[in-house]
Motif scaffolding. Structure first.
Motif, PDB file in Angstrom:
ATOM      1  N   LEU A 286       0.814  -1.218   0.000  1.00 24.21           N
ATOM      2  CA  LEU A 286       0.000   0.000   0.000  1.00 24.21           C
ATOM      3  C   LEU A 286       0.848   1.268   0.000  1.00 24.21           C
ATOM      4  O   LEU A 286       0.547   2.213  -0.734  1.00 24.21           O
ATOM      5  CB  LEU A 286      -0.926  -0.003   1.221  1.00 24.21           C
ATOM      6  N   LEU A 287       1.912   1.286   0.797  1.00 27.72           N
ATOM      7  CA  LEU A 287       2.668   2.522   1.007  1.00 27.72           C
ATOM      8  C   LEU A 287       4.107   2.460   0.517  1.00 27.72           C
ATOM      9  O   LEU A 287       4.803   3.471   0.576  1.00 27.72           O
ATOM     10  CB  LEU A 287       2.675   2.885   2.493  1.00 27.72           C
ATOM     11  N   CYS A 288       4.582   1.299   0.068  1.00 31.62           N
ATOM     12  CA  CYS A 288       5.957   1.170  -0.427  1.00 31.62           C
ATOM     13  C   CYS A 288       5.932   0.913  -1.929  1.00 31.62           C
ATOM     14  O   CYS A 288       5.007   0.279  -2.451  1.00 31.62           O
ATOM     15  CB  CYS A 288       6.702   0.045   0.288  1.00 31.62           C
ATOM     16  N   ALA A 289       6.947   1.396  -2.622  1.00 34.98           N
ATOM     17  CA  ALA A 289       7.028   1.255  -4.073  1.00 34.98           C
ATOM     18  C   ALA A 289       7.849   0.027  -4.421  1.00 34.98           C
ATOM     19  O   ALA A 289       8.985  -0.123  -3.959  1.00 34.98           O
ATOM     20  CB  ALA A 289       7.650   2.497  -4.710  1.00 34.98           C
ATOM     21  N   GLY A 290       7.259  -0.861  -5.234  1.00 33.75           N
ATOM     22  CA  GLY A 290       7.989  -2.034  -5.695  1.00 33.75           C
ATOM     23  C   GLY A 290       8.392  -2.942  -4.551  1.00 33.75           C
ATOM     24  O   GLY A 290       7.609  -3.226  -3.641  1.00 33.75           O
ATOM     25  N   LEU A 295       9.113   3.667   2.981  1.00 37.37           N
ATOM     26  CA  LEU A 295       7.864   4.359   2.667  1.00 37.37           C
ATOM     27  C   LEU A 295       8.047   5.258   1.456  1.00 37.37           C
ATOM     28  O   LEU A 295       9.058   5.967   1.336  1.00 37.37           O
ATOM     29  CB  LEU A 295       7.417   5.202   3.864  1.00 37.37           C
ATOM     30  N   ASP A 296       7.068   5.266   0.585  1.00 34.77           N
ATOM     31  CA  ASP A 296       7.100   6.069  -0.627  1.00 34.77           C
ATOM     32  C   ASP A 296       6.209   7.295  -0.429  1.00 34.77           C
ATOM     33  O   ASP A 296       5.031   7.174  -0.058  1.00 34.77           O
ATOM     34  CB  ASP A 296       6.613   5.240  -1.818  1.00 34.77           C
ATOM     35  N   THR A 297       6.748   8.474  -0.673  1.00 30.11           N
ATOM     36  CA  THR A 297       5.994   9.715  -0.446  1.00 30.11           C
ATOM     37  C   THR A 297       4.795   9.829  -1.369  1.00 30.11           C
ATOM     38  O   THR A 297       3.737  10.344  -0.966  1.00 30.11           O
ATOM     39  CB  THR A 297       6.916  10.926  -0.637  1.00 30.11           C
ATOM     40  N   VAL A 298       4.920   9.367  -2.597  1.00 31.24           N
ATOM     41  CA  VAL A 298       3.812   9.463  -3.554  1.00 31.24           C
ATOM     42  C   VAL A 298       2.653   8.574  -3.120  1.00 31.24           C
ATOM     43  O   VAL A 298       1.481   8.975  -3.154  1.00 31.24           O
ATOM     44  CB  VAL A 298       4.298   9.097  -4.970  1.00 31.24           C
ATOM     45  N   ARG A 299       2.948   7.367  -2.694  1.00 33.24           N
ATOM     46  CA  ARG A 299       1.895   6.461  -2.251  1.00 33.24           C
ATOM     47  C   ARG A 299       1.236   6.948  -0.966  1.00 33.24           C
ATOM     48  O   ARG A 299       0.016   6.823  -0.787  1.00 33.24           O
ATOM     49  CB  ARG A 299       2.463   5.051  -2.062  1.00 33.24           C
ATOM     50  N   SER A 370      14.846  23.804   1.942  1.00 33.91           N
ATOM     51  CA  SER A 370      16.064  23.508   1.197  1.00 33.91           C
ATOM     52  C   SER A 370      15.985  23.981  -0.253  1.00 33.91           C
ATOM     53  O   SER A 370      16.997  24.227  -0.889  1.00 33.91           O
ATOM     54  CB  SER A 370      16.336  22.000   1.217  1.00 33.91           C
ATOM     55  N   GLY A 371      14.750  24.067  -0.791  1.00 34.51           N
ATOM     56  CA  GLY A 371      14.604  24.515  -2.160  1.00 34.51           C
ATOM     57  C   GLY A 371      15.004  23.495  -3.195  1.00 34.51           C
ATOM     58  O   GLY A 371      15.039  23.809  -4.379  1.00 34.51           O
ATOM     59  N   GLU A 372      15.326  22.280  -2.801  1.00 32.56           N
ATOM     60  CA  GLU A 372      15.757  21.258  -3.727  1.00 32.56           C
ATOM     61  C   GLU A 372      14.793  20.079  -3.673  1.00 32.56           C
ATOM     62  O   GLU A 372      14.265  19.735  -2.609  1.00 32.56           O
ATOM     63  CB  GLU A 372      17.166  20.770  -3.391  1.00 32.56           C
ATOM     64  N   ALA A 373      14.564  19.469  -4.815  1.00 33.25           N
ATOM     65  CA  ALA A 373      13.684  18.320  -4.861  1.00 33.25           C
ATOM     66  C   ALA A 373      14.418  17.093  -4.345  1.00 33.25           C
ATOM     67  O   ALA A 373      15.631  16.966  -4.501  1.00 33.25           O
ATOM     68  CB  ALA A 373      13.206  18.092  -6.296  1.00 33.25           C
ATOM     69  N   PRO A 374      13.707  16.156  -3.682  1.00 31.76           N
ATOM     70  CA  PRO A 374      14.374  14.951  -3.191  1.00 31.76           C
ATOM     71  C   PRO A 374      14.883  14.099  -4.336  1.00 31.76           C
ATOM     72  O   PRO A 374      14.379  14.141  -5.466  1.00 31.76           O
ATOM     73  CB  PRO A 374      13.265  14.247  -2.393  1.00 31.76           C
ATOM     74  N   ALA A 375      15.916  13.302  -4.038  1.00 32.45           N
ATOM     75  CA  ALA A 375      16.524  12.470  -5.075  1.00 32.45           C
ATOM     76  C   ALA A 375      15.597  11.347  -5.504  1.00 32.45           C
ATOM     77  O   ALA A 375      15.606  10.943  -6.666  1.00 32.45           O
ATOM     78  CB  ALA A 375      17.856  11.906  -4.569  1.00 32.45           C
ATOM     79  N   SER A 376      14.792  10.807  -4.597  1.00 30.69           N
ATOM     80  CA  SER A 376      13.866   9.726  -4.920  1.00 30.69           C
ATOM     81  C   SER A 376      12.612   9.899  -4.083  1.00 30.69           C
ATOM     82  O   SER A 376      12.574  10.681  -3.125  1.00 30.69           O
ATOM     83  CB  SER A 376      14.519   8.361  -4.664  1.00 30.69           C
ATOM     84  N   SER A 377      11.572   9.143  -4.423  1.00 36.00           N
ATOM     85  CA  SER A 377      10.300   9.247  -3.704  1.00 36.00           C
ATOM     86  C   SER A 377      10.368   8.629  -2.320  1.00 36.00           C
ATOM     87  O   SER A 377       9.429   8.789  -1.536  1.00 36.00           O
ATOM     88  CB  SER A 377       9.193   8.571  -4.522  1.00 36.00           C
ATOM     89  N   SER A 378      11.435   7.935  -1.985  1.00 36.11           N
ATOM     90  CA  SER A 378      11.594   7.370  -0.642  1.00 36.11           C
ATOM     91  C   SER A 378      12.318   8.314   0.307  1.00 36.11           C
ATOM     92  O   SER A 378      12.526   7.966   1.466  1.00 36.11           O
ATOM     93  CB  SER A 378      12.352   6.037  -0.719  1.00 36.11           C
ATOM     94  N   ASP A 379      12.713   9.500  -0.171  1.00 35.12           N
ATOM     95  CA  ASP A 379      13.372  10.500   0.672  1.00 35.12           C
ATOM     96  C   ASP A 379      12.314  11.409   1.300  1.00 35.12           C
ATOM     97  O   ASP A 379      11.505  12.026   0.592  1.00 35.12           O
ATOM     98  CB  ASP A 379      14.362  11.336  -0.136  1.00 35.12           C
ATOM     99  N   TRP A 380      12.339  11.505   2.621  1.00 34.45           N
ATOM    100  CA  TRP A 380      11.404  12.344   3.371  1.00 34.45           C
ATOM    101  C   TRP A 380      12.155  13.543   3.937  1.00 34.45           C
ATOM    102  O   TRP A 380      13.265  13.420   4.436  1.00 34.45           O
ATOM    103  CB  TRP A 380      10.776  11.538   4.515  1.00 34.45           C
ATOM    104  N   LEU A 381      11.509  14.697   3.840  1.00 35.68           N
ATOM    105  CA  LEU A 381      12.130  15.935   4.319  1.00 35.68           C
ATOM    106  C   LEU A 381      12.034  16.013   5.838  1.00 35.68           C
ATOM    107  O   LEU A 381      11.016  15.664   6.436  1.00 35.68           O
ATOM    108  CB  LEU A 381      11.438  17.140   3.687  1.00 35.68           C
TER     109      LEU A 381
END
Length: 551
Positions: A286-290, A295-299, A370-381
């Motif tokens: 449900l919440l993890c990708a592949g 945890l995946d931020t998009v999910r 930070s003004g920067e996008a995360p490297a992957s969807s598993s990175d949480w700010l």
């Protein structure tokens, strides 16, 4: 007797002298043999001379070759020595530059009375320190502007918070009633953060930002991993972390009923029959990708939006307004639409608590510091909003009554908001303004923040921002800051981490940096006129001088 011996000796001597082999008589051929011998000797001498010449030529050739080889070897050795000397000089220069940079960061991070000149090669249009010579209105005008244009405009902030909090309580309670405690997420009470709960918001409409912590159902739990706690971490990921989804039965002391197949006549006394029959990997899918355990931020975003939609449908009949998502790419960005046409935005952000601290993981923030996008969807700010609110609350208790620290922040935020509407958004945001104020609060004495020093502290805040922009360096207030009091309770990994530069995007994006610097100086240029226009009716106060303050 003696005469006889003499005669015998005489005969023998005479016989020897007259022997033909001793003195040959053919002496006429001797000259001819000598000439032939002389010719042969001369011929042999000529051959020896020729051989000597050949040997001398051979020796000369070998000597020349040897000299050439020695010359080549000498040149190669000289080149190697030059290369070694150059490499050594380059290494020494690099070490010197690193030492200078470390010294500058350690000993020149304090507020200076005058800003630096900056990089003139990158900003050819900027000469000197433009902040110097800029006039601000006098104290009376500045005080009147704050009282009527800022404090008066935010007088209804308490009522807005009360209304939003009441509605969010009802919405979350409806969401909890729809969730299954055995399979769905567990939502905790919301936490108010940012400018609305720190009493310095000036933007209209007023915006409440609320954190909603959530926890997984049993037998799962979240294991946070801070990027700043690792030995080597890329500069762009210092302010991020990851969250691993872990089952309780993965530990050494976990129950084995989930790892083995129980018979029909066997029952786990710890979990019961319902837990044994629960399918594995339900939360991960449900919440993890592949196949990732993180945890995946998009999910999580999709799950939270769907949950809020179901909760609103449950209670929509109780209200005389509509609820809609403000921005589809941001989870929890909601907007209340009244029948009169007015609306009230607020942010309901799903977060995960980092262990037992006040540090939270968020999928993103409406204004990412930070003004920067995360490297992957598993990175949480990483969000330090609760720590920031706590620091301001504790610091305010030590300041004089009616301190001007929040007033400075509100005026700077007001000027930045007006400038953004004129020239569009830039790389400078309210979070940078608050970070600059937090640094100044830590360096200044409490007595320096009296209400009568509003103009001086505002000038200092603007100078600090200009210096940070020109140096392209504004450190995060908490990450790697050893000056933060220990009573704040920061995680040890955060305190030991390398400082995080919030202005790092300016180093990588020259166009964004140029636009931000231009917008900042345009804001300073327009500040006196803007404040004066909003302060047309200035009360006459003979005790206050009507002179312009010069920055």
């Amino acid at each position: 007797m003696a005469l006889g011996l003499f005669r015998v000796c005489l005969v023998v001597v005479t016989a020897i002298i007259n022997h033909p082999l001793l003195f040959p008589r053919e002496n006429a051929t001797v000259p001819e043999n000598e000439e032939e011998i002389i010719r042969k000797m001369q011929a042999h001498q000529e051959k020896l001379q020729l051989e000597q010449l050949r040997l001398e030529e051979e020796v000369a050739r070998l000597a020349a070759e040897k000299e050439a080889l020695e010359h080549v070897a000498e040149e190669g050795q000289q080149q190697n020595e030059n290369r070694t000397a150059w490499d050594l000089w380059s290494t020494l220069c690099m070490i010197l530059f690193l030492v200078i940079e470390v010294w500058r960061q350690d000993h020149q991070d304090g507020p200076s009375p005058e800003c630096l000149g900056g990089d003139e090669d990158e900003l050819p249009g900027l000469e000197g320190a433009p902040l110097r010579g800029l006039t601000l209105p006098n104290k009376a005008t500045l005080h009147h502007f704050y009282e009527h244009c800022i404090r008066g405009a935010t007088a209804d902030a308490a009522r807005t918070r009360e209304f939003v909090e009441g509605f969010v309580d009802d919405l979350l309670e409806a969401l909890r009633s729809l969730c299954n405690r055995d399979t769905d997420m567990e939502l905790e009470d919301f936490i108010g953060v940012d400018s609305m709960y720190e009493n310095w918001q000036v933007d209209r409409p007023l915006l409440c930002e609320l954190f909603v912590p959530f926890m997984p159902p049993e037998p799962y739990h979240f294991r946070p991993e801070l990027c700043c706690s690792r030995r080597s971490v890329p500069l762009g990921r210092q302010g991020y972390g990851q969250i691993r989804v872990v089952r309780a039965d993965e530990g050494a002391l976990g129950c084995v009923c989930g790892k083995t197949t129980l018979g029909d006549d066997m029952l786990c006394l710890l979990h019961g029959r319902s837990s044994v029959g629960r399918p594995g990997g339900e939360l991960e899918s449900l919440l993890c990708a592949g196949d990732s355990p993180y945890l995946d931020t998009v999910r999580v975003m999709k799950w939270f939006q769907m949950a809020l939609t179901r909760a609103w449908h449950r209670i929509a009949h109780k209200y005389e307004f509509d609820l809609a998502f403000g921005q589809l790419d941001r989870p929890g960005s909601l907007k209340i639409k009244f029948r009169s046409g007015k609306f009230m935005p607020f942010h309901l952000i799903p977060v995960i608590q980092c262990d037992d601290s006040d540090l939270y993981f968020v999928s993103h923030l409406p204004r990412e510091p930070s003004g920067e996008a995360p490297a992957s969807s598993s990175d949480w700010l990483l969000s330090f909003a609760v720590y920031e609110r706590h620091f301001l609350r504790v610091t305010s208790k030590a300041l004089p009554e009616g301190a001007c620290h929040l007033s400075c922040l509100q005026i700077a935020s007001f000027l930045l908001s007006k400038q953004s509407r004129l020239t569009g958004p830039s790389g400078l945001g309210n979070y940078h303004l608050k970070t600059a104020l937090l640094h100044l609060l830590l360096r200044r004495r409490p007595a320096d923040w009296k209400a009568g020093q509003l103009d001086a502290r505002l000038r200092e805040l603007l100078r600090f921002l200009e210096k940070s922009l020109l140096e392209k360096k504004l450190h995060h207030f908490f990450i790697g800051n050893h000056k933060v009091p220990d009573g704040m309770g920061l995680p040890e990994a955060v305190r030991r981490a390398e400082p995080l530069n919030l202005f790092r995007p300016f180093v990588l994006q020259r166009s964004l940096y140029r636009k931000t610097v231009d917008a900042f100086y345009e804001m300073l240029k327009n500040a006196p006129v803007l404040i004066s226009e909003y302060s047309l009716h200035v009360p006459s106060d003979p005790g206050l001088p009507h002179k312009a303050a010069v920055l």
